[in-house]
Design an enzyme around this catalytic site. Structure first.
Site, short mmCIF file in Angstrom:
data_model
loop_
_atom_site.label_atom_id
_atom_site.label_comp_id
_atom_site.label_asym_id
_atom_site.label_seq_id
_atom_site.Cartn_x
_atom_site.Cartn_y
_atom_site.Cartn_z
CG ASP A 34 -2.18 0.84 1.04
OD1 ASP A 34 -2.05 2.05 0.78
OD2 ASP A 34 -3.28 0.29 1.16
CE1 TYR A 140 -13.63 1.99 -8.37
CE2 TYR A 140 -15.85 1.27 -8.93
CZ TYR A 140 -14.73 1.17 -8.12
OH TYR A 140 -14.70 0.27 -7.09
#
Length: 231
Positions: A34, A140
């Protein structure tokens, strides 16, 4: 070597963090990738999943220190509501690089070793918007739809080697990715759902863990934990 090792991207929060906790509860060791630290993971590496070099280097380091990655869950991503006419090219490419590119980069890093060992699991987190579309969410939905095409193609390519590739396509999920004023949180929308509530990150993690541990007959499967949003 001890417990099996799972790699989770987007592990610092939301679905990724829930995935880390679920796998840890099932006895897996976890490595989190991350941009931010992933406190729930046994091992956390700061990585932009859209950067193939960073992902490859992180996986090499993780496997050198912890052993082979036997499962990978690609949960890293971001979300925005923008009318299609207002989406600039950088937004289109960033959405594709993070969602589609992030899965590709992880697969390029972990799949060769899985094939060599004759087993492994990859689960990508896509979205019900990839299936049903959404208002002002074209970039998206397009990126997540591309992930489904990738998952099904890789599943067909790799199943005979013992590597299974599947996906979960959650509906609106109760994570910080959905802003407090998100239309998906409005009572008027929630009342349209058979369950009357958003899906939880923990429920999405359960679906992904099922594909890894119990769904041994699944290859190219898309599970949709979506509170009935798409039926």
């Amino acid at each position: 070597m001890g417990a099996r090792l799972a790699l989770v991207t987007g592990a610092a929060g939301g679905i990724g963090a829930a995935m880390v906790r679920e796998l840890a509860a099932r006895g897996w060791r976890t490595a989190g990738l991350d941009l931010r630290p992933a406190p729930d993971a046994l091992h956390s590496v700061g990585v932009d999943v859209a950067d193939d070099g960073q992902v490859a280097a992180a996986v090499r380091r993780i496997e050198r220190e912890l052993g082979p990655v036997e499962a990978a869950v690609c949960a890293a991503g971001h979300y925005a509501i923008v009318p299609v006419s207002d989406i600039d090219w950088s937004e289109w490419t960033r959405m594709l690089r993070v969602h589609l590119g992030g899965v590709v980069n992880v697969c390029r890093a972990v799949v060769p070793g899985m094939v060599e060992r004759g087993r492994g699991d990859v689960v990508a987190v896509t979205s019900d918007l990839a299936i049903g579309g959404g208002h002002a969410e074209a970039h998206y939905a397009a990126a997540k739809g591309a992930v489904i095409g990738l998952v099904r193609s890789l599943a067909a390519e790799l199943a005979s080697s013992g590597v299974r590739v599947n996906a979960v396509a959650p509906g609106p999920t109760d994570t910080p990715l959905l802003a407090p004023d998100s239309p998906w949180r409005r009572p008027a929308f929630l009342q349209t759902l058979p369950t009357g509530r958003l899906t939880s990150a923990e429920e999405v993690a359960l679906a992904a863990a099922y594909l890894i541990e119990d769904g041994t007959f699944c290859a190219g499967e898309i599970l949709s934990p979506n509170a009935g949003a798409v039926i």
